[in-house]
Design a protein around this motif. Structure first.
Motif, PDB file in Angstrom:
ATOM      1  N   THR A  75       0.838  -1.203   0.000  1.00  5.56           N
ATOM      2  CA  THR A  75       0.000   0.000   0.000  1.00  5.56           C
ATOM      3  C   THR A  75       0.875   1.256   0.000  1.00  5.56           C
ATOM      4  N   GLY A  76       1.860   1.300   0.865  1.00  6.10           N
ATOM      5  CA  GLY A  76       2.757   2.456   0.936  1.00  6.10           C
ATOM      6  C   GLY A  76       3.513   2.674  -0.359  1.00  6.10           C
ATOM      7  N   LYS A  77       3.995   1.604  -0.946  1.00  2.46           N
ATOM      8  CA  LYS A  77       4.734   1.706  -2.211  1.00  2.46           C
ATOM      9  C   LYS A  77       3.807   2.114  -3.355  1.00  2.46           C
ATOM     10  N   ALA A  78       2.563   1.648  -3.333  1.00  5.22           N
ATOM     11  CA  ALA A  78       1.598   2.058  -4.362  1.00  5.22           C
ATOM     12  C   ALA A  78       1.357   3.562  -4.281  1.00  5.22           C
ATOM     13  N   LEU A  79       1.205   4.079  -3.071  1.00  7.33           N
ATOM     14  CA  LEU A  79       1.016   5.520  -2.896  1.00  7.33           C
ATOM     15  C   LEU A  79       2.267   6.293  -3.307  1.00  7.33           C
ATOM     16  N   ASP A  80       3.437   5.791  -2.942  1.00  9.90           N
ATOM     17  CA  ASP A  80       4.685   6.450  -3.364  1.00  9.90           C
ATOM     18  C   ASP A  80       4.742   6.545  -4.881  1.00  9.90           C
ATOM     19  N   GLY A  81       4.412   5.447  -5.554  1.00  6.67           N
ATOM     20  CA  GLY A  81       4.438   5.437  -7.020  1.00  6.67           C
ATOM     21  C   GLY A  81       3.414   6.386  -7.619  1.00  6.67           C
ATOM     22  N   LEU A  82       2.224   6.435  -7.027  1.00 11.43           N
ATOM     23  CA  LEU A  82       1.181   7.336  -7.513  1.00 11.43           C
ATOM     24  C   LEU A  82       1.640   8.783  -7.422  1.00 11.43           C
ATOM     25  N   TYR A  83       2.162   9.191  -6.281  1.00  6.52           N
ATOM     26  CA  TYR A  83       2.597  10.581  -6.122  1.00  6.52           C
ATOM     27  C   TYR A  83       3.828  10.889  -6.983  1.00  6.52           C
ATOM     28  N   LEU A  84       4.685   9.919  -7.187  1.00  4.07           N
ATOM     29  CA  LEU A  84       5.827  10.117  -8.087  1.00  4.07           C
ATOM     30  C   LEU A  84       5.337  10.426  -9.499  1.00  4.07           C
ATOM     31  N   MET A  85       4.358   9.658  -9.971  1.00  5.37           N
ATOM     32  CA  MET A  85       3.860   9.866 -11.330  1.00  5.37           C
ATOM     33  C   MET A  85       3.042  11.153 -11.439  1.00  5.37           C
ATOM     34  N   ILE A  86       2.303  11.511 -10.394  1.00  4.70           N
ATOM     35  CA  ILE A  86       1.601  12.799 -10.400  1.00  4.70           C
ATOM     36  C   ILE A  86       2.644  13.916 -10.487  1.00  4.70           C
ATOM     37  N   GLY A  87       3.736  13.777  -9.760  1.00  2.00           N
ATOM     38  CA  GLY A  87       4.815  14.769  -9.809  1.00  2.00           C
ATOM     39  C   GLY A  87       5.423  14.899 -11.197  1.00  2.00           C
ATOM     40  N   GLU A  88       5.594  13.773 -11.873  1.00  2.83           N
ATOM     41  CA  GLU A  88       6.123  13.830 -13.239  1.00  2.83           C
ATOM     42  C   GLU A  88       5.160  14.550 -14.176  1.00  2.83           C
ATOM     43  N   GLU A  89       3.872  14.249 -14.026  1.00  4.12           N
ATOM     44  CA  GLU A  89       2.874  14.939 -14.854  1.00  4.12           C
ATOM     45  C   GLU A  89       2.858  16.434 -14.539  1.00  4.12           C
ATOM     46  N   GLU A  90       2.981  16.768 -13.272  1.00  3.22           N
ATOM     47  CA  GLU A  90       2.995  18.178 -12.878  1.00  3.22           C
ATOM     48  C   GLU A  90       4.187  18.906 -13.512  1.00  3.22           C
ATOM     49  N   ARG A  91       5.345  18.269 -13.487  1.00  8.77           N
ATOM     50  CA  ARG A  91       6.527  18.891 -14.099  1.00  8.77           C
ATOM     51  C   ARG A  91       6.318  19.124 -15.594  1.00  8.77           C
ATOM     52  N   LYS A  92       5.715  18.143 -16.269  1.00  6.30           N
ATOM     53  CA  LYS A  92       5.434  18.304 -17.709  1.00  6.30           C
ATOM     54  C   LYS A  92       4.526  19.500 -17.948  1.00  6.30           C
ATOM     55  N   ILE A  93       3.475  19.606 -17.167  1.00 10.31           N
ATOM     56  CA  ILE A  93       2.517  20.707 -17.333  1.00 10.31           C
ATOM     57  C   ILE A  93       3.200  22.043 -17.050  1.00 10.31           C
ATOM     58  N   ARG A  94       4.027  22.101 -16.028  1.00 14.51           N
ATOM     59  CA  ARG A  94       4.706  23.353 -15.691  1.00 14.51           C
ATOM     60  C   ARG A  94       5.720  23.747 -16.765  1.00 14.51           C
ATOM     61  N   ARG A  95       6.405  22.757 -17.350  1.00 10.47           N
ATOM     62  CA  ARG A  95       7.394  23.055 -18.396  1.00 10.47           C
ATOM     63  C   ARG A  95       6.740  23.503 -19.689  1.00 10.47           C
ATOM     64  N   ASP A  96       5.597  22.882 -20.004  1.00 15.08           N
ATOM     65  CA  ASP A  96       4.964  23.160 -21.287  1.00 15.08           C
ATOM     66  C   ASP A  96       3.444  23.158 -21.141  1.00 15.08           C
ATOM     67  N   PRO A  97       2.881  24.203 -20.532  1.00 14.96           N
ATOM     68  CA  PRO A  97       1.429  24.208 -20.311  1.00 14.96           C
ATOM     69  C   PRO A  97       0.632  24.161 -21.599  1.00 14.96           C
ATOM     70  N   ILE A  98       1.108  24.809 -22.648  1.00 13.34           N
ATOM     71  CA  ILE A  98       0.376  24.810 -23.916  1.00 13.34           C
ATOM     72  C   ILE A  98       0.433  23.432 -24.554  1.00 13.34           C
ATOM     73  N   GLY A  99       1.601  22.858 -24.600  1.00 10.97           N
ATOM     74  CA  GLY A  99       1.773  21.543 -25.210  1.00 10.97           C
ATOM     75  C   GLY A  99       1.039  20.445 -24.471  1.00 10.97           C
ATOM     76  N   THR A 100       0.797  20.637 -23.197  1.00  9.83           N
ATOM     77  CA  THR A 100       0.075  19.626 -22.427  1.00  9.83           C
ATOM     78  C   THR A 100      -1.419  19.908 -22.343  1.00  9.83           C
ATOM     79  N   GLY A 101      -1.874  20.884 -23.127  1.00  9.24           N
ATOM     80  CA  GLY A 101      -3.301  21.170 -23.186  1.00  9.24           C
ATOM     81  C   GLY A 101      -3.789  22.109 -22.101  1.00  9.24           C
ATOM     82  N   SER A 102      -2.879  22.822 -21.472  1.00  8.29           N
ATOM     83  CA  SER A 102      -3.268  23.749 -20.403  1.00  8.29           C
ATOM     84  C   SER A 102      -2.937  25.175 -20.803  1.00  8.29           C
ATOM     85  N   ALA A 103      -3.298  25.541 -22.016  1.00  8.20           N
ATOM     86  CA  ALA A 103      -2.935  26.844 -22.562  1.00  8.20           C
ATOM     87  C   ALA A 103      -3.409  27.994 -21.697  1.00  8.20           C
TER      88      ALA A 103
END
Length: 191
Positions: free
Chosen positions: A161-189
């Motif tokens: 359970t703990g590792k599943a949550l760690d992985g979930l937040y890690l991947m949310i963090g990766e998505e967040e970084r993508k959106i912050r780097r390129d908001p237009i390219g990620t559909g957040s114009a």
């Protein structure tokens, strides 16, 4: 209001992308960033089991742990989306002014404990389906006989359970970084 709505949409998009990525076959097992390994206490025991020709049992245990996490993660979607929609103006300002994972940090602070409570029974059921408890007990029993592990020292369901949550937040963090780097390219114009 428009900026807050745009931020909410971006946050939802990141959370949904992470859930979609992890909550499927090989979402954990096939991703080296989040793949759940054996508990550290079992590393030496696993090495000994491998040397004695029992590699298959070790592999089955690791596969079952990751499958349990993959089964649990889809349950996070509802809570993550409702958390994104309930962001206050003050929270939104903190997130905008925060670091590159301030959204992820916000999610972790608001959802880790309730998601842990939601995930644990799912992980427990999933591990029962694949006889994970029996496999773990078999491995732990051999490790205990060798003096490497006490059977009561680990709760495999809580570990997964703990590792599943760690992985979930890690991947949310990766998505967040993508959106912050390129908001237009990620559909957040609008951001």
């Amino acid at each position: 209001v428009i900026a807050r709505r745009a931020q909410t949409v971006a946050i939802e998009r990141g959370a949904n992308a992470a859930v979609d990525l992890l909550g499927r076959a090989d979402g954990f097992l096939g991703n080296p960033k989040v793949r759940i390994p054996l508990p550290r206490a079992l590393d030496d025991a696993a090495k000994l089991l491998k040397m004695t020709g029992q590699q298959k049992k070790v592999d089955q245990l690791v596969t079952a742990m990751n499958r349990a996490a993959e089964a649990a993660v889809p349950q996070a979607r509802t809570l993550l989306v409702s958390t994104a929609k309930s962001i206050s103006v003050d929270d939104a300002i903190k997130i905008v002014k925060g670091g590159e994972t301030s959204v992820t940090d916000y999610f972790a602070g608001k959802t880790r404990q309730p998601l842990g409570e939601q995930f644990l029974p799912i992980v427990t059921r999933a591990t029962e389906k694949v006889s994970l408890a029996d496999k773990f007990n078999a491995v732990a029993g051999r490790a205990a006989k060798l003096g490497l592990l006490k059977g009561e020292d680990a709760n495999l369901q809580r570990y997964v359970t703990g590792k599943a949550l760690d992985g979930l937040y890690l991947m949310i963090g990766e998505e967040e970084r993508k959106i912050r780097r390129d908001p237009i390219g990620t559909g957040s114009a609008i951001l």
